[in-house]
Design a protein around this motif. Structure first.
Motif, PDB file in Angstrom:
ATOM      1  N   UNK A  87      32.561  32.089  36.815  1.00  0.00           N
ATOM      2  CA  UNK A  87      33.843  31.490  37.042  1.00  0.00           C
ATOM      3  C   UNK A  87      34.974  32.399  36.495  1.00  0.00           C
ATOM      4  N   UNK A  88      34.814  33.603  36.305  1.00  0.00           N
ATOM      5  CA  UNK A  88      35.780  34.759  36.092  1.00  0.00           C
ATOM      6  C   UNK A  88      36.564  35.501  37.170  1.00  0.00           C
ATOM      7  N   UNK A 136      42.485  35.687  35.293  1.00  0.00           N
ATOM      8  CA  UNK A 136      40.990  35.287  35.195  1.00  0.00           C
ATOM      9  C   UNK A 136      40.378  36.501  34.496  1.00  0.00           C
ATOM     10  N   UNK A 137      40.509  37.634  35.280  1.00  0.00           N
ATOM     11  CA  UNK A 137      39.936  38.840  34.514  1.00  0.00           C
ATOM     12  C   UNK A 137      40.443  39.058  33.428  1.00  0.00           C
ATOM     13  N   UNK A 138      41.573  39.048  33.102  1.00  0.00           N
ATOM     14  CA  UNK A 138      42.313  39.156  31.568  1.00  0.00           C
ATOM     15  C   UNK A 138      41.660  38.201  30.682  1.00  0.00           C
ATOM     16  N   UNK A 139      41.526  36.928  31.128  1.00  0.00           N
ATOM     17  CA  UNK A 139      41.063  35.839  30.119  1.00  0.00           C
ATOM     18  C   UNK A 139      39.629  36.323  29.559  1.00  0.00           C
ATOM     19  N   UNK A 140      38.880  36.729  30.691  1.00  0.00           N
ATOM     20  CA  UNK A 140      37.417  37.042  30.384  1.00  0.00           C
ATOM     21  C   UNK A 140      37.256  37.927  29.476  1.00  0.00           C
ATOM     22  N   UNK A 141      38.214  39.330  29.412  1.00  0.00           N
ATOM     23  CA  UNK A 141      38.070  40.187  28.418  1.00  0.00           C
ATOM     24  C   UNK A 141      38.695  39.546  26.956  1.00  0.00           C
ATOM     25  N   UNK A 142      39.497  38.783  27.084  1.00  0.00           N
ATOM     26  CA  UNK A 142      40.135  38.147  25.939  1.00  0.00           C
ATOM     27  C   UNK A 142      39.069  37.336  25.183  1.00  0.00           C
ATOM     28  N   UNK A 191      38.348  30.329  41.028  1.00  0.00           N
ATOM     29  CA  UNK A 191      37.932  30.987  39.642  1.00  0.00           C
ATOM     30  C   UNK A 191      36.430  31.667  39.935  1.00  0.00           C
ATOM     31  N   UNK A 192      36.023  31.256  41.350  1.00  0.00           N
ATOM     32  CA  UNK A 192      34.602  31.772  41.428  1.00  0.00           C
ATOM     33  C   UNK A 192      34.616  33.065  41.537  1.00  0.00           C
ATOM     34  N   UNK A 193      33.387  33.511  40.748  1.00  0.00           N
ATOM     35  CA  UNK A 193      33.360  34.970  40.435  1.00  0.00           C
ATOM     36  C   UNK A 193      32.610  35.716  41.490  1.00  0.00           C
ATOM     37  N   UNK A 194      31.808  36.772  41.584  1.00  0.00           N
ATOM     38  CA  UNK A 194      31.323  37.491  42.576  1.00  0.00           C
ATOM     39  C   UNK A 194      29.907  37.970  42.114  1.00  0.00           C
ATOM     40  N   UNK A 195      29.167  38.176  43.057  1.00  0.00           N
ATOM     41  CA  UNK A 195      27.838  38.869  42.957  1.00  0.00           C
ATOM     42  C   UNK A 195      27.786  40.013  43.907  1.00  0.00           C
ATOM     43  N   UNK A 196      26.573  40.782  43.891  1.00  0.00           N
ATOM     44  CA  UNK A 196      26.438  42.037  44.763  1.00  0.00           C
ATOM     45  C   UNK A 196      26.161  41.354  46.303  1.00  0.00           C
ATOM     46  N   UNK A 197      25.770  40.061  46.380  1.00  0.00           N
ATOM     47  CA  UNK A 197      25.474  39.514  47.577  1.00  0.00           C
ATOM     48  C   UNK A 197      25.751  37.933  47.426  1.00  0.00           C
ATOM     49  N   UNK A 198      26.036  37.240  48.330  1.00  0.00           N
ATOM     50  CA  UNK A 198      26.291  35.816  48.073  1.00  0.00           C
ATOM     51  C   UNK A 198      25.448  35.089  49.094  1.00  0.00           C
ATOM     52  N   UNK A 234      33.520  21.012  36.711  1.00  0.00           N
ATOM     53  CA  UNK A 234      34.151  22.157  37.385  1.00  0.00           C
ATOM     54  C   UNK A 234      33.484  23.667  36.961  1.00  0.00           C
ATOM     55  N   UNK A 235      32.872  24.154  38.185  1.00  0.00           N
ATOM     56  CA  UNK A 235      32.335  25.699  38.138  1.00  0.00           C
ATOM     57  C   UNK A 235      31.069  25.899  38.864  1.00  0.00           C
ATOM     58  N   UNK A 236      30.911  27.142  39.150  1.00  0.00           N
ATOM     59  CA  UNK A 236      29.540  27.490  39.834  1.00  0.00           C
ATOM     60  C   UNK A 236      28.271  27.201  38.954  1.00  0.00           C
ATOM     61  N   UNK A 237      28.484  26.882  37.838  1.00  0.00           N
ATOM     62  CA  UNK A 237      27.281  26.241  37.176  1.00  0.00           C
ATOM     63  C   UNK A 237      26.743  24.959  37.693  1.00  0.00           C
ATOM     64  N   UNK A 238      27.546  24.295  38.330  1.00  0.00           N
ATOM     65  CA  UNK A 238      27.126  22.873  38.765  1.00  0.00           C
ATOM     66  C   UNK A 238      26.853  22.934  40.228  1.00  0.00           C
ATOM     67  N   UNK A 239      27.133  23.838  40.798  1.00  0.00           N
ATOM     68  CA  UNK A 239      26.801  24.072  42.382  1.00  0.00           C
ATOM     69  C   UNK A 239      25.381  24.504  42.389  1.00  0.00           C
ATOM     70  N   UNK A 240      24.996  25.258  41.596  1.00  0.00           N
ATOM     71  CA  UNK A 240      23.590  26.271  41.538  1.00  0.00           C
ATOM     72  C   UNK A 240      22.619  25.023  41.431  1.00  0.00           C
TER      73      UNK A 240
END
Length: 406
Positions: free
Chosen positions: A291-292, A57-63, A322-329, A351-357
């Motif tokens: 989602x990275x 996931x991390x590599x896909x983000x950079x690509x 695939x859920x990403x992270x923040x400095x707090x949750x 699918x994605x954190x976009x739709x939970x928000x």
């Protein structure tokens, strides 16, 4: 959660042979040590698989970012921190006139002076010297105006995907009407009813599937009046920090009490200051963690202080890998095995954190609309998952657990 399920299943395998040893001959019955070894081996493999997926996931983000910049060299380039940003422009706050004149002598030309409505935010847009890369120009300008705040106009990306199905979503059925909600995203299609839309990018407002899905979930979960600030339109460098700050300011002036942002990007001082200004006016900002994957850098705006950071779970209440992270949750909400509408009004599997928000934002808006403290209301609704109490996977718990958009 998958590890916990695996452990439970394997322990059940151990228990059955042990109970049967009283009546059965020892032939073919595994000893405890060998079964434990098998469990350890399965757990090791599972852990390695999760680590590989996290790294992928991390590599896909950079690509993806590299591909975006290479395909849009006329509009996007990397800033001094390696983040994609609008090409050839820098944003400056707190610069004196004398400092700007010195910058002008070095080839930095004033493009515009911006005053963001509703947020008491002023800044200057500067073009970089001809032929100079954005990253180098940013470093040079920081040295020329050391007392000012200099940043690139960094880009933010939508934090979710969708697959369309040829079924029309049933009518929205909110439990109650909440306070007005603002949304920073792409515009919605005509089938998703919102009170007002305004564009803050070239070609905006322009209907998008992502924006339509987010708005449909807001309505489904009980948000009040919905207004949309389209920060993408048809702009190759859409989703930039300045557009988001302007969109936020407009939403605040239009009376939005909650603003949901299903976009992720790097820390940006202009957007950070805009969000802080909106919060001082009592506006609740809710944002996705992206989602990275957990190996990605902390996502913004979710990581700004005071922003309600939201992650996602699937239909079995498992955290999305695939859920990403923040400095707090703060909270989790359904973000997979759920449905919304696309720009043409067709049902979409999301699918994605976009739709939970937006589900969390709508619940906060409901509480505010009823005259309640939104934090207390969300905490009462939140179902504790994972470790007891607040944790780094589900935050304070699952909100809107029965929401699926069906």
């Amino acid at each position: 959660m998958r590890l916990f399920s695996l452990i439970s299943a394997l322990l059940a395998m151990v228990a059955a042979p042990l109970a049967a040893q009283i009546a059965l001959p020892r032939v073919g019955v595994p000893d405890v040590g060998s079964v434990v070894d098998q469990i350890d081996d399965r757990l090791d493999r599972t852990t390695r698989e999760i680590e590989r997926e996290t790294q992928r996931l991390a590599n896909d983000r950079l690509r993806r970012i590299d591909r975006l910049v290479r395909r849009n060299r006329d509009a996007i380039e990397f800033d001094a921190n390696g983040a994609p940003a609008r090409k050839g422009e820098l944003l400056v706050m707190d610069a004196s006139q004398s400092a700007l004149e010195i910058a002008g002598e070095r080839g930095f030309t004033v493009l515009s002076r911006e005053s963001v409505e509703g947020l008491d935010l002023q800044l200057v847009r500067l073009s970089v010297p001809e032929g100079m890369k954005l990253a180098e120009a940013q470093k040079q300008l920081e040295a020329i105006v050391p007392d000012a705040v200099v940043s690139a106009d960094t880009l933010h990306f939508q934090a979710g995907g969708a697959d369309a199905a040829n079924l029309v979503l049933a009518a929205d059925a909110p439990n109650s009407i909440g306070a007005p909600v603002g949304m920073i995203d792409g515009a919605t299609g005509s089938s998703v009813k919102v009170a007002e839309q305004r564009g803050f990018a070239k070609g905006a407002p322009y209907p998008s599937n992502h924006g339509s899905a987010v708005a449909s979930l807001l309505a489904y979960a009980g948000a009040g009046t919905i207004r949309v600030a389209d920060v993408y339109g048809t702009d190759k460098a859409g989703g930039n920090a300045l557009a988001m700050a302007k969109g936020l300011g407009w939403l605040v002036t239009r009376g939005s009490k909650v603003v949901t942002i299903s976009l992720v990007g790097p820390r940006n001082p202009v957007l950070g200051r805009a969000i802080a200004s909106a919060q001082r006016k009592g506006v609740v900002i809710v944002a996705a963690v992206g989602n990275d994957g957990p190996a990605s850098p902390p996502s913004f705006p979710a990581s700004y202080e005071g922003v309600v950071a939201v992650t996602a779970v699937d239909g079995k209440r498992r955290a999305l890998i695939e859920a990403g992270r923040a400095l707090h949750l703060d909270y989790a909400a359904p973000g997979a095995d759920i449905y919304g509408r696309n720009a043409k009004g067709r049902r979409m599997r999301l699918r994605g954190t976009s739709f939970a928000t937006p589900l969390v934002a709508a619940r906060a808006a409901q509480a505010i609309g009823q005259g309640s403290d939104w934090r207390s209301a969300l905490d009462r609704e939140a179902e504790d998952l994972g470790k007891k109490g607040h944790d780094d996977v589900y935050g304070r718990g699952l909100v809107c657990g029965r929401c699926d958009g069906r």
